[in-house]
Write a protein that holds these residues in place. Structure first.
Motif, PDB file in Angstrom:
ATOM      1  N   LEU A   1       0.821  -1.226   0.000  1.00 30.63           N
ATOM      2  CA  LEU A   1       0.000   0.000   0.000  1.00 30.63           C
ATOM      3  C   LEU A   1       0.845   1.262   0.000  1.00 30.63           C
ATOM      4  O   LEU A   1       0.494   2.270   0.613  1.00 30.63           O
ATOM      5  CB  LEU A   1      -0.940   0.006   1.209  1.00 30.63           C
ATOM      6  CG  LEU A   1      -1.899  -1.184   1.323  1.00 30.63           C
ATOM      7  CD1 LEU A   1      -2.662  -1.132   2.629  1.00 30.63           C
ATOM      8  CD2 LEU A   1      -2.868  -1.214   0.156  1.00 30.63           C
TER       9      LEU A   1
ATOM     10  N   TYR B   1      -7.987   2.086   0.417  1.00 33.62           N
ATOM     11  CA  TYR B   1      -7.065   0.987   0.702  1.00 33.62           C
ATOM     12  C   TYR B   1      -7.688  -0.356   0.307  1.00 33.62           C
ATOM     13  O   TYR B   1      -7.030  -1.218  -0.281  1.00 33.62           O
ATOM     14  CB  TYR B   1      -6.700   0.964   2.187  1.00 33.62           C
ATOM     15  CG  TYR B   1      -5.617   1.936   2.570  1.00 33.62           C
ATOM     16  CD1 TYR B   1      -4.474   2.094   1.791  1.00 33.62           C
ATOM     17  CD2 TYR B   1      -5.714   2.689   3.733  1.00 33.62           C
ATOM     18  CE1 TYR B   1      -3.473   2.973   2.141  1.00 33.62           C
ATOM     19  CE2 TYR B   1      -4.720   3.584   4.106  1.00 33.62           C
ATOM     20  CZ  TYR B   1      -3.597   3.722   3.302  1.00 33.62           C
ATOM     21  OH  TYR B   1      -2.598   4.596   3.657  1.00 33.62           O
TER      22      TYR B   1
ATOM     23  N   ARG C   1      -2.223   2.029   7.367  1.00 37.99           N
ATOM     24  CA  ARG C   1      -1.499   1.376   6.276  1.00 37.99           C
ATOM     25  C   ARG C   1      -0.607   0.256   6.800  1.00 37.99           C
ATOM     26  O   ARG C   1      -0.525  -0.824   6.211  1.00 37.99           O
ATOM     27  CB  ARG C   1      -0.642   2.397   5.527  1.00 37.99           C
ATOM     28  CG  ARG C   1      -0.052   1.859   4.222  1.00 37.99           C
ATOM     29  CD  ARG C   1       1.176   2.628   3.794  1.00 37.99           C
ATOM     30  NE  ARG C   1       2.301   2.388   4.683  1.00 37.99           N
ATOM     31  CZ  ARG C   1       3.091   1.326   4.605  1.00 37.99           C
ATOM     32  NH1 ARG C   1       2.880   0.390   3.703  1.00 37.99           N
ATOM     33  NH2 ARG C   1       4.083   1.178   5.447  1.00 37.99           N
TER      34      ARG C   1
END
Length: 353
Positions: free
Chosen positions: A15, A234, A266
């Motif tokens: 990510l 995400y 994240r």
């Protein structure tokens, strides 16, 4: 090694991309306006919780203000240094800080770099013998000659380790501010909330700095709406298991595990991706739960945010308050005194174990 050969790392998603969420965009715009309109000698302080995106914002500001072409060796309009604790016993050293700066700008006398890439022993010894006054003077002139516009210090919260007395960190901040004024540059100080405590004891600096707060998302309706939008971004890049559906279904545990800091979200999702890859599965709720820090691991981050937001006059949100109050209650319940020096606990006769 068969176990390693069977791992499919292509299933791991780190990510590592930017989501232009509301708080980040607002802080970026505010810092950009301040930096492009500030007068030489002024101070801009960028602060917020850990993993909020401050360091990446500095790079974005550098590219937006100065561009990112291959710089002329004789010019450094944007000088960025990450402050480290290079002193004895991992403390902050003002002299080591000055030497790091001189190394960064490749000072002809006090930098250890040379054309061969090897350290020059003579220069190293010269730097060791030089006083802080001499090194500070040696730093000011190059900043002027290289047409430096912005002197940016990242991870500035490390200055608090300058000494046991809080005034030591404040004195360092004052000294750095005076150097920036002599060099006619805009000083940008960036760090987590403890940097505010180092500055707060210097009324001279506190009254002359411009603040940019890159805040976390709190548990208000507007903030949680933006937080959910970020989770959707995400989630669209993750291979989620069907029973999980979307990250909205675990938004509460992700918020509690990150306190609304997007970098922490994240990191949790990245670890969940790793655990899923180890099991050759899609990401499910158990993987996300394993990616969370334990409550004890979250205490330090919670206390830091608690102190910083209270210094700014903000009431702590319920999620943060729960962690801090629980830890405070545990601390108060601890037995005081040193081992073998406390009064022994007495039991009634017949009631001993």
């Amino acid at each position: 090694m068969d176990e390693l050969n069977n791992i499919d790392i292509t299933r791991v998603t780190n990510l590592n991309f930017k989501i232009p969420h509301r708080n980040w965009k607002q802080a970026l715009a505010e810092a950009y306006i301040l930096m492009t309109t500030a007068m030489p000698g002024e101070v801009i302080c960028i602060y917020g919780p850990s993993r909020a995106g401050k360091s990446s914002m500095l790079l974005e500001l550098r590219n937006a203000i100065c561009g990112n072409p291959k710089q002329n060796q004789n010019e450094m309009p944007f000088v960025l240094l990450e402050i480290a604790n290079n002193g004895g016993k991992a403390a902050f050293s003002y002299k080591a800080f000055l030497l790091d700066m001189l190394e960064l700008i490749q000072h002809p006398i006090y930098s250890t770099r040379n054309s061969g890439g090897w350290s020059d022993f003579t220069k190293s010894k010269r730097s060791e013998r030089a006083t802080e006054v001499v090194l500070a003077q040696a730093l000011v002139e190059p900043l002027k000659n290289m047409n430096t516009l912005f002197w940016v210090l990242d991870e500035a919260q490390h200055v608090r380790y300058a000494g046991k007395d809080v005034l030591a960190a404040s004195g360092v901040m004052d000294a750095i501010k005076n150097l920036a004024k002599k060099a006619s540059v805009v000083l940008v100080i960036c760090g987590t909330y403890p940097v505010l405590q180092s500055i707060n004891y210097s009324g001279h600096l506190e009254n002359r700095k411009h603040d940019v707060h890159l805040a976390r998302y709190r548990n208000t309706d507007d903030d949680l709406k933006e937080f959910i939008w970020i989770l959707d971004n995400y989630g669209s890049n993750l291979d989620l298991a069907a029973p999980l559906g979307s990250l909205r279904n675990c938004a509460e545990i992700l918020y509690k595990g990150s306190f609304g800091c997007i970098g922490s979200v994240r990191a949790i999702l990245y670890r969940a991706s790793v655990y899923a890859a180890l099991e050759h599965k899609k990401i499910n709720l158990s993987h996300i739960q394993r990616g969370l820090k334990s409550p004890n691991q979250l205490v330090t981050a919670a206390m830091e945010i608690w102190d910083g937001e209270r210094l700014l006059g903000s009431e702590p949100c319920m999620v943060l308050e729960e962690v801090v109050m629980t830890q405070t209650a545990i601390a108060r319940g601890k037995v005081s005194g040193k081992p073998f020096q406390r009064k022994p606990k007495r039991y009634d006769a017949g009631n001993r174990l």
